[in-house]
Write an enzyme that holds these catalytic residues in place. Structure first.
Site, PDB file in Angstrom:
ATOM      1  N   SER A  15       0.838  -1.197   0.000  1.00 39.35           N
ATOM      2  CA  SER A  15       0.000   0.000   0.000  1.00 39.35           C
ATOM      3  C   SER A  15       0.873   1.248   0.000  1.00 39.35           C
ATOM      4  O   SER A  15       2.041   1.210   0.393  1.00 39.35           O
ATOM      5  CB  SER A  15      -0.931   0.023   1.222  1.00 39.35           C
ATOM      6  OG  SER A  15      -0.182   0.138   2.422  1.00 39.35           O
ATOM      7  N   ASP A 239      12.802   2.878   2.399  1.00 43.06           N
ATOM      8  CA  ASP A 239      11.931   2.756   3.567  1.00 43.06           C
ATOM      9  C   ASP A 239      12.639   2.112   4.752  1.00 43.06           C
ATOM     10  O   ASP A 239      12.383   2.477   5.909  1.00 43.06           O
ATOM     11  CB  ASP A 239      10.632   2.021   3.223  1.00 43.06           C
ATOM     12  CG  ASP A 239      10.830   0.697   2.508  1.00 43.06           C
ATOM     13  OD1 ASP A 239      11.976   0.209   2.410  1.00 43.06           O
ATOM     14  OD2 ASP A 239       9.815   0.145   2.026  1.00 43.06           O
TER      15      ASP A 239
END
Length: 513
Positions: A15, A239
């Protein structure tokens, strides 16, 4: 330290999320504005990311914050590594980025090994040799889609592509460049000689900048309301680099696991570790915040359960993650073991069937039920973490005394207890929102609201850290030996060295992520 709000755009393989993060009274307050499913799909015969859908989700989240938030000082984007997009002379994408699970890279890895050898690939970059690395996708573009590279003005990684749309920036942040297999971590420059040898042009390589770079004012969405004066700041844009920044501890001798679709397992170092020993262990050197090095191994993570769950749902046996964990907890530990990094588990498709075939082929008890399969995955991940920390200790000469886990995997309590049992040290679980919080923290340092030394205490203040102590019981020592044997079998005959990351017969892509 009060009252400043930034926006963290966190692009994940499941997502894309947009969150407002406010620094208030020594704590970071997190508020999710939007979450957009991220599902790769077949485009022109290749599994690709739908950039229009992702961008719509990001812009919708920013629009929501425009009217619902206090003034926003800046926006930063982080994403997974290895996947890239190409922009032409007009700044238009040549095509949607191809997903690393497409399977196109396996043949190119074989070509690269034949052309320059595994040792030279590794020593030129310090990057773990893995078929997902960007260099092999670029080799495929050069060999099979040359017009893509000929028309490209810039190659940008996923987070960079969104920073480009938000600010016009055409640079890449160091932590993302370090995941490509194209970047020399020893010299902090593109590995041009290596790319020449494997046939990848270099005209489109962008400038590489440090985390915390101010990319300029926000121009890609309407600058109204809360976004009127916002700027775009490049965080530690991989990330995991952002997630590691959010670890609520800076004590020496501790390791980390960024637990999500992938598990990135390692330690922080001040300098790259590019030696014969790190090559033999196939450890990667990835960029971290403020010039640090994340010495780690990429391990297929909760993707295994995600893909199994999707398959069971297609078969009419839907299970939530909590139900899978409960079923696994009732099974005998260490009954069946697999190598999570075996290449047959990379592509989408029927993962439970592949796990059964792998066990049958390797003399492991075949999982017969959903619970046994889920337990096999959990135990195998925990054992892979143990082996990684053992290899890091051998390469660095320093054992770890605790493991800090951040990311969505902290919610999987069975996996965290299994990790403590397997590694034999306390496992401390921080925030599931670590990537977004680390992203925000880097922005706040750039804005002058924090110093880098403030960050660990800030994360401790805002996290409910849960600790798992090792428990006696199952024979993890013997199980670790079983996994090492499986890895040697997987690697045998490929002449590439390194533990358990080598391509086997490529699995055809499907439309099921």
């Amino acid at each position: 330290m009060t009252g400043r709000t930034v926006v963290a755009v966190d692009l994940g393989a499941e997502s894309a999320r947009v969150a407002a993060v406010t620094l208030t009274d020594g704590r970071l307050e997190f508020r999710l504005a939007s979450r957009t499913p991220n599902v790769p799909e077949i485009s022109s015969g290749q599994l690709s990311w739908n950039m229009d859908s992702l961008w719509q989700g990001v812009s919708d989240g920013l629009a929501k914050l425009t009217v619902e938030s206090d003034p926003i000082a800046s926006v930063g984007v982080d994403s997974w590594g290895v996947d890239y997009g190409l922009l032409d002379e007009d700044g238009t994408p040549v095509r949607d980025p191809v997903c690393y699970r497409d399977g196109r890279n396996a043949a190119q890895l074989t070509r690269a090994l034949a052309r320059v050898g595994a040792r030279n690939l590794y020593l030129a970059t310090g990057c773990q040799i893995h078929e997902v690395n960007s260099v092999f996708g670029l080799m495929d573009d050069a060999a099979n889609h040359p017009l893509r590279l000929e028309s490209a003005r810039k190659m940008l990684m996923m987070a960079d592509l969104f920073a480009n749309r938000l600010s016009g920036s055409t640079v890449t942040e160091r932590s993302l460049a370090s995941t490509t297999g194209c970047f020399d971590m020893a010299t902090a420059s593109w590995a041009v000689d290596l790319l020449d040898k494997v046939g990848v042009p270099t005209h489109m390589l962008p400038d590489v900048v440090a985390a915390g770079t101010d990319a300029g004012p926000l121009i890609g969405v309407p600058r109204t309301g809360a976004l009127r004066h916002a700027r775009v700041i490049l965080p530690a844009a991989h990330d995991t680099a952002s997630a590691v920044l959010a670890v609520p501890s800076d004590a020496p001798g501790e390791g980390y696991i960024s637990s999500g679709t992938w598990s990135l397992v390692g330690v922080l170092a001040r300098e790259p570790v590019i030696t014969e020993e790190s090559f033999a262990a196939n450890l990667t050197n990835e960029g971290g915040y403020q010039g640090t090095i994340r010495l780690l191994r990429n391990i297929t993570g909760l993707w295994m359960l995600q893909a199994c769950r999707a398959q069971w749902s297609r078969e009419g046996t839907a299970r939530g993650y909590d139900q899978l964990a409960d079923a696994a907890s009732r099974e005998t530990p260490l009954r069946s073991i697999i190598n999570p990094n075996a290449a047959e588990f990379l592509a989408p498709g029927d993962l439970p069937a592949r796990i059964r075939r792998y066990c049958l082929r390797n003399g492991e008890p075949v999982p017969e039920t959903i619970g046994q399969t889920a337990r096999c995955v959990v135990d195998s991940l925990a054992l892979a973490y143990r082996l990684t920390f053992e290899d890091i200790a051998r390469v660095t000469g320093h054992s770890i005394n605790a493991v800090n886990v951040v990311g969505g995997g902290v919610r999987h309590t069975l996996l965290q207890q299994a990790t403590a049992d397997a590694v034999g040290v306390p496992v401390r679980c921080g925030s599931p929102e670590a990537a977004a919080l680390g992203n925000a923290a880097a922005q706040l340092v750039c804005l002058g609201e924090l110093t880098a030394t403030d960050i660990p205490a800030l994360m401790r203040a805002g996290s409910e850290v849960h600790t798992y102590e090792p428990l006696a019981g199952a024979d993890w020592e013997a199980a670790a030996a079983r996994l090492r044997l499986l890895i040697r079998c997987d690697d045998a005959g490929r002449g590439t060295g390194g533990p358990g990351t080598r391509p086997q017969t490529p699995v055809p892509i499907t439309q099921h992520p």
